[in-house]
Design an enzyme around this catalytic site. Structure first.
Site, mmCIF file in Angstrom:
data_model
loop_
_atom_site.group_PDB
_atom_site.id
_atom_site.type_symbol
_atom_site.label_atom_id
_atom_site.label_comp_id
_atom_site.label_asym_id
_atom_site.label_seq_id
_atom_site.Cartn_x
_atom_site.Cartn_y
_atom_site.Cartn_z
ATOM 1 N N ARG A 298 -2.157 -1.113 3.766
ATOM 2 C CA ARG A 298 -1.940 -2.555 3.994
ATOM 3 C C ARG A 298 -0.522 -2.991 3.610
ATOM 4 N NH1 ARG A 298 -7.144 -5.626 4.338
ATOM 5 N NH2 ARG A 298 -8.244 -4.179 5.672
ATOM 6 N N ARG B 58 -0.498 -9.775 3.821
ATOM 7 C CA ARG B 58 -0.281 -11.173 3.425
ATOM 8 C C ARG B 58 0.499 -11.357 2.137
ATOM 9 N NH1 ARG B 58 -6.499 -12.134 4.160
ATOM 10 N NH2 ARG B 58 -6.279 -9.925 3.705
ATOM 11 N N ARG C 267 2.596 -13.787 11.318
ATOM 12 C CA ARG C 267 1.165 -14.018 11.563
ATOM 13 C C ARG C 267 0.952 -15.458 12.047
ATOM 14 N NH1 ARG C 267 -3.647 -15.417 10.773
ATOM 15 N NH2 ARG C 267 -5.088 -14.522 9.248
ATOM 16 N N ASP D 147 -6.307 -2.706 13.587
ATOM 17 C CA ASP D 147 -7.463 -2.792 12.709
ATOM 18 C C ASP D 147 -8.522 -1.809 13.171
ATOM 19 O OD1 ASP D 147 -8.448 -4.728 10.407
ATOM 20 O OD2 ASP D 147 -10.176 -4.198 11.623
ATOM 21 N N TYR E 94 -20.121 -2.207 10.195
ATOM 22 C CA TYR E 94 -19.727 -3.552 10.650
ATOM 23 C C TYR E 94 -20.446 -3.932 11.940
ATOM 24 C CZ TYR E 94 -16.046 -3.533 7.121
ATOM 25 O OH TYR E 94 -15.385 -3.497 5.919
HETATM 26 O O1 CP3 Z 1 -2.641 -0.425 6.323
HETATM 27 C C1 CP3 Z 1 -2.023 -1.149 7.124
HETATM 28 O O2 CP3 Z 1 -1.113 -1.939 6.766
HETATM 29 C C2 CP3 Z 1 -2.300 -0.994 8.606
HETATM 30 C C3 CP3 Z 1 -3.102 -1.984 9.222
HETATM 31 C C4 CP3 Z 1 -4.557 -2.060 8.820
HETATM 32 C C5 CP3 Z 1 -5.269 -3.287 8.717
HETATM 33 N N1 CP3 Z 1 -6.576 -3.004 8.493
HETATM 34 C C6 CP3 Z 1 -4.670 -4.619 8.863
HETATM 35 C C7 CP3 Z 1 -5.418 -5.798 8.386
HETATM 36 C C8 CP3 Z 1 -5.472 -1.038 8.565
HETATM 37 C C9 CP3 Z 1 -5.248 0.464 8.466
HETATM 38 C C10 CP3 Z 1 -6.743 -1.655 8.386
HETATM 39 C C11 CP3 Z 1 -7.964 -0.875 8.157
HETATM 40 C C12 CP3 Z 1 -9.232 -1.585 7.925
HETATM 41 N N2 CP3 Z 1 -9.658 -2.754 8.503
HETATM 42 C C13 CP3 Z 1 -10.273 -1.071 7.130
HETATM 43 C C14 CP3 Z 1 -10.265 0.263 6.419
HETATM 44 C C15 CP3 Z 1 -9.444 0.265 5.202
HETATM 45 C C16 CP3 Z 1 -10.011 -0.575 4.082
HETATM 46 O O3 CP3 Z 1 -9.360 -1.575 3.746
HETATM 47 O O4 CP3 Z 1 -11.052 -0.190 3.537
HETATM 48 C C17 CP3 Z 1 -11.318 -2.001 7.164
HETATM 49 C C18 CP3 Z 1 -12.635 -1.891 6.435
HETATM 50 C C19 CP3 Z 1 -10.926 -3.051 8.046
HETATM 51 C C20 CP3 Z 1 -11.727 -4.240 8.478
HETATM 52 C C21 CP3 Z 1 -11.089 -5.486 8.050
HETATM 53 N N3 CP3 Z 1 -9.906 -5.999 8.555
HETATM 54 C C22 CP3 Z 1 -11.572 -6.394 7.079
HETATM 55 C C23 CP3 Z 1 -12.837 -6.198 6.256
HETATM 56 C C24 CP3 Z 1 -10.654 -7.449 7.030
HETATM 57 C C25 CP3 Z 1 -10.787 -8.711 6.240
HETATM 58 C C26 CP3 Z 1 -10.498 -8.526 4.816
HETATM 59 C C27 CP3 Z 1 -9.122 -9.032 4.509
HETATM 60 O O5 CP3 Z 1 -8.356 -8.288 3.880
HETATM 61 O O6 CP3 Z 1 -8.855 -10.190 4.893
HETATM 62 C C28 CP3 Z 1 -9.589 -7.157 7.929
HETATM 63 C C29 CP3 Z 1 -8.386 -7.988 8.168
HETATM 64 C C30 CP3 Z 1 -7.052 -7.300 8.086
HETATM 65 N N4 CP3 Z 1 -6.758 -6.077 8.581
HETATM 66 C C31 CP3 Z 1 -5.862 -7.869 7.533
HETATM 67 C C32 CP3 Z 1 -4.841 -6.934 7.710
HETATM 68 C C33 CP3 Z 1 -3.380 -7.077 7.356
HETATM 69 C C34 CP3 Z 1 -5.740 -9.259 6.936
HETATM 70 C C35 CP3 Z 1 -5.779 -10.196 8.108
HETATM 71 C C36 CP3 Z 1 -4.921 -11.423 8.038
HETATM 72 O O7 CP3 Z 1 -3.685 -11.349 8.244
HETATM 73 O O8 CP3 Z 1 -5.517 -12.480 7.853
#
Ligand code: CP3
Length: 344
Positions: free
Chosen positions: A24, A28, A37, A74, A151
């Site tokens: 990540r 944010r 964003r 994602d 999910y």
């Molecule tokens: O690592 C990186 O920077 C690459 C991009 C990436 C994102 N999600 C961007 C993201 C990667 C590799 C993921 C993987 C992901 N997504 C996983 C597996 C890794 C982990 O964290 O366990 C999972 C379970 C998801 C599903 C997901 N996406 C959830 C549960 C959420 C909401 C939780 C949160 O953090 O808000 C997301 C949103 C998400 N994916 C964000 C980002 C940068 C935040 C979204 C935003 O900008 O509002």
């Protein structure tokens, strides 16, 4: 042979300074991410906008000079491509249509052309291959079938993955059909990512830890093995990082059993134990607790040094044990990087 540090570690080299990136890292906690964003509108629009997705991928590389950039996308884009409804509720997380019956599964009509839907992701990778500094490795990724299925079945994130465990017990035929569909789609998706420029791919199994005993073999290990061998048959030189998060003692032997080149360790794993039992098989990645990026200070510096030292006798990629959180302080990230590079 590649000169890139990350590729050398994945090739099994023990380096004086471990390569660094963060899960990540485009996120944010960075003001420049929040600005892009806002320009994109919502999170999914950002994922499907190649110029802006490439821009946020590059932001942490410009700011910190990480050794790897991870594609901005994602794990839930696969269900979206298969035909699930997907949306994100700000402050809460993802929402999807649920899969409870054969009819719900049959309604995933778009399954035959995931590539049309995912074309913007491949375009993001092509832009990144052109724009990244030559020393930076480009990482593609996908979610593993079990984690993505949790999910899709529940329609949202769940603390204990109970709906997915229930479907697995009550309707194994439907559950296995969904797992197979996801495994096939993941292979096709990652192959296309590699063809578009990903030099490494990472498999995120965030909820692997809730699979116990034989379930771990059947639904974490077996799909990983199938995905790795299909990718290796087509792209033998592309290293694969597997992340069976919270796998505990199941981390032992995971790389050998699946053919992965590296396993990523979460921070519930003791580094000294992992150096002895997991790194003995090859490269490991990890595993500083992401809470240190919020709190910083001497504790963070001490813990960072300890992880670098404990893993210094074998191939190691420095990373967090899970994604950096929105409340992290960008200055702590710089201090962590400086600590890794001066400890070694
Ligand atoms: O690592 C990186 O920077 C690459 C991009 C990436 C994102 N999600 C961007 C993201 C990667 C590799 C993921 C993987 C992901 N997504 C996983 C597996 C890794 C982990 O964290 O366990 C999972 C379970 C998801 C599903 C997901 N996406 C959830 C549960 C959420 C909401 C939780 C949160 O953090 O808000 C997301 C949103 C998400 N994916 C964000 C980002 C940068 C935040 C979204 C935003 O900008 O509002």
């Amino acid at each position: 042979m590649s000169e890139k540090l990350l590729m050398r570690a994945l090739g099994g080299e023990t380096l004086d300074v471990p390569p660094i990136w963060m899960m990540r890292q485009a996120g944010r906690y960075l003001p420049e991410y929040r600005a892009t964003r806002a320009e994109a509108g919502d999170f999914l629009s950002l994922c499907y906008n190649p110029d802006l997705a490439a821009e946020v991928t590059l932001q942490p590389i410009r700011r910190y000079g990480f050794d790897a950039a991870i594609l901005f996308a994602d794990i839930l884009l696969i269900p979206d491509a298969l035909g699930s409804d997907l949306w994100f509720v700000t402050g809460e997380g993802p929402r999807l249509s649920t899969i409870e019956t054969e009819d719900d599964f049959a309604a995933l009509k778009r399954g035959d052309d995931i590539h049309g839907h995912l074309a913007p992701v491949y375009e993001t990778l092509r832009i990144l291959s052109r724009e990244l500094p030559e020393e930076t490795t480009l990482i593609g990724f996908a979610g593993m079938p079990w984690t993505v299925a949790t999910y899709m079945i529940a329609g949202r994130g769940t603390p204990d993955q109970a709906p997915a465990h229930a479907l697995k017990a009550e309707n194994p035929t439907l559950f296995n059909a969904l797992m197979d569909r996801l495994t096939d789609a993941t292979i096709a998706y990652l192959s296309a990512q590699i063809e578009a420029g990903a030099e490494v791919v990472k498999l995120f199994d965030s909820w692997a830890g809730s699979l116990k005993g034989q379930d771990f073999d059947d639904y974490a290990l077996a799909p990983a093995k199938r995905i790795v061998s299909a990718l290796k048959a087509k792209h033998p030189d592309v290293p694969i990082i597997a992340f069976p998060r919270e796998g505990g003692d199941r981390y032992v032997g995971f790389a050998k059993a699946t053919g992965a080149d590296c396993v990523a360790l979460d921070n519930s794993v003791d580094a000294a134990w992992a150096a002895q039992h997991v790194q003995s098989d090859g490269c490991v990645q990890g595993n500083l607790a992401s809470s240190h990026m919020v709190t910083g200070g001497d504790d963070m510096v001490r813990e960072t040094r300890e992880i670098v030292e404990v893993f210094s006798k074998g191939p190691h990629i420095f990373n967090l044990g899970h994604g950096i959180t929105p409340d992290a302080d960008p200055e702590n990230v710089q201090l962590m990087i400086d600590t890794v590079r001066s400890t070694s």
